[in-house]
Design a protein around this motif. Structure first.
Motif, PDB file in Angstrom:
ATOM      1  N   ILE A  54      24.079   2.931   5.593  1.00 25.70           N
ATOM      2  CA  ILE A  54      24.852   3.695   4.802  1.00 25.70           C
ATOM      3  C   ILE A  54      25.220   2.951   3.505  1.00 25.70           C
ATOM      4  O   ILE A  54      24.915   3.847   2.324  1.00 25.70           O
ATOM      5  N   LEU A  55      25.482   1.750   3.349  1.00 24.42           N
ATOM      6  CA  LEU A  55      25.561   1.156   2.113  1.00 24.42           C
ATOM      7  C   LEU A  55      24.506   1.022   1.343  1.00 24.42           C
ATOM      8  O   LEU A  55      24.200   1.513  -0.078  1.00 24.42           O
ATOM      9  N   SER A  56      22.967   0.894   1.837  1.00 20.50           N
ATOM     10  CA  SER A  56      21.847   0.842   1.148  1.00 20.50           C
ATOM     11  C   SER A  56      21.552   2.260   0.678  1.00 20.50           C
ATOM     12  O   SER A  56      21.234   2.447  -0.377  1.00 20.50           O
ATOM     13  N   SER A  57      21.849   3.462   1.537  1.00 18.80           N
ATOM     14  CA  SER A  57      21.668   4.721   0.993  1.00 18.80           C
ATOM     15  C   SER A  57      22.682   5.275  -0.131  1.00 18.80           C
ATOM     16  O   SER A  57      22.230   5.729  -0.977  1.00 18.80           O
ATOM     17  N   THR A  88      17.516  12.337 -10.362  1.00 21.67           N
ATOM     18  CA  THR A  88      18.946  12.431 -10.048  1.00 21.67           C
ATOM     19  C   THR A  88      19.424  13.295  -8.997  1.00 21.67           C
ATOM     20  O   THR A  88      20.073  12.787  -8.356  1.00 21.67           O
ATOM     21  N   GLY A  89      18.549  14.357  -8.906  1.00 24.87           N
ATOM     22  CA  GLY A  89      18.910  15.358  -7.581  1.00 24.87           C
ATOM     23  C   GLY A  89      18.461  14.341  -6.422  1.00 24.87           C
ATOM     24  O   GLY A  89      19.299  14.624  -5.274  1.00 24.87           O
ATOM     25  N   LEU A  90      17.286  13.630  -6.319  1.00 30.19           N
ATOM     26  CA  LEU A  90      16.948  12.716  -5.362  1.00 30.19           C
ATOM     27  C   LEU A  90      18.340  11.830  -4.949  1.00 30.19           C
ATOM     28  O   LEU A  90      18.649  11.564  -3.731  1.00 30.19           O
ATOM     29  N   LEU A 119      23.141  10.231  -1.856  1.00 32.33           N
ATOM     30  CA  LEU A 119      24.576  10.173  -1.632  1.00 32.33           C
ATOM     31  C   LEU A 119      25.493  11.054  -0.657  1.00 32.33           C
ATOM     32  O   LEU A 119      26.457  10.706   0.046  1.00 32.33           O
ATOM     33  N   VAL A 120      24.852  12.167  -0.698  1.00 36.82           N
ATOM     34  CA  VAL A 120      25.458  13.344   0.359  1.00 36.82           C
ATOM     35  C   VAL A 120      25.171  12.769   1.779  1.00 36.82           C
ATOM     36  O   VAL A 120      26.068  12.651   2.712  1.00 36.82           O
ATOM     37  N   LEU A 121      23.946  12.289   1.936  1.00 32.76           N
ATOM     38  CA  LEU A 121      23.464  11.656   3.188  1.00 32.76           C
ATOM     39  C   LEU A 121      24.197  10.412   3.757  1.00 32.76           C
ATOM     40  O   LEU A 121      24.922  10.393   4.735  1.00 32.76           O
ATOM     41  N   ALA A 122      24.725   9.527   2.626  1.00 36.62           N
ATOM     42  CA  ALA A 122      25.504   8.312   3.163  1.00 36.62           C
ATOM     43  C   ALA A 122      26.937   8.876   3.449  1.00 36.62           C
ATOM     44  O   ALA A 122      27.454   8.268   4.231  1.00 36.62           O
ATOM     45  N   ASP A 182      26.776  10.629   6.618  1.00 34.67           N
ATOM     46  CA  ASP A 182      26.646   9.394   7.927  1.00 34.67           C
ATOM     47  C   ASP A 182      28.059   8.465   8.135  1.00 34.67           C
ATOM     48  O   ASP A 182      28.267   8.287   9.212  1.00 34.67           O
ATOM     49  N   LEU A 183      28.624   8.327   6.857  1.00 35.86           N
ATOM     50  CA  LEU A 183      29.725   7.502   7.064  1.00 35.86           C
ATOM     51  C   LEU A 183      30.889   8.428   7.606  1.00 35.86           C
ATOM     52  O   LEU A 183      31.747   7.934   8.534  1.00 35.86           O
ATOM     53  N   HIS A 184      31.062   9.618   7.249  1.00 32.98           N
ATOM     54  CA  HIS A 184      31.781  10.643   7.926  1.00 32.98           C
ATOM     55  C   HIS A 184      31.593  10.741   9.636  1.00 32.98           C
ATOM     56  O   HIS A 184      32.647  10.390  10.447  1.00 32.98           O
TER      57      HIS A 184
END
Length: 76
Positions: free
Chosen positions: A7-10, A52-54, A59-62, A65-67
Motif C-alpha cells: 500500500i505504501l509503495s503504491s 498524472t491519470g496513472l 492513489l485510488v488503488l492504495a 487496499d488500505l480501506h
C-alpha cells in the motif's frame, strides 16, 4: 506487514506520478536528451495528463487496499 508495504509503495508511486510531470525535472529528463524526437510528445499536456491519470489510479488503488485492510481487521 507485506500488505502495508504494498500500500505504501503504491501510494508513493502514485504521488510521484501525479506531481512529477508538472515539475521542471520532467523537461530536464536525460531520456529526452537521448531521443530528441520524443521530446515533443512527452512534454505535451496530453502525455503529462496521462501520467498524472496513472498516478491517480495508483492513489485510488492504495486507498481502496488500505480501506479493505482496515475493514478486515477484527474489532476489539
Amino acid at each position: 506487514m507485506a500488505a502495508l508495504l504494498s500500500i505504501l509503495s503504491s501510494f508513493l508511486v502514485g504521488m510521484a506520478l501525479v506531481f512529477a510531470p508538472w515539475t521542471p525535472l520532467w523537461e530536464a529528463n536525460w531520456l529526452l536528451q537521448l531521443w530528441p524526437a520524443a521530446r515533443g510528445a512527452l512534454v505535451s499536456g496530453f502525455a503529462r495528463g496521462a501520467v498524472t491519470g496513472l498516478g491517480l489510479v495508483n492513489l485510488v488503488l492504495a486507498a481502496r487496499d488500505l480501506h479493505e485492510r482496515l475493514a478486515a481487521r477484527p474489532h476489539e
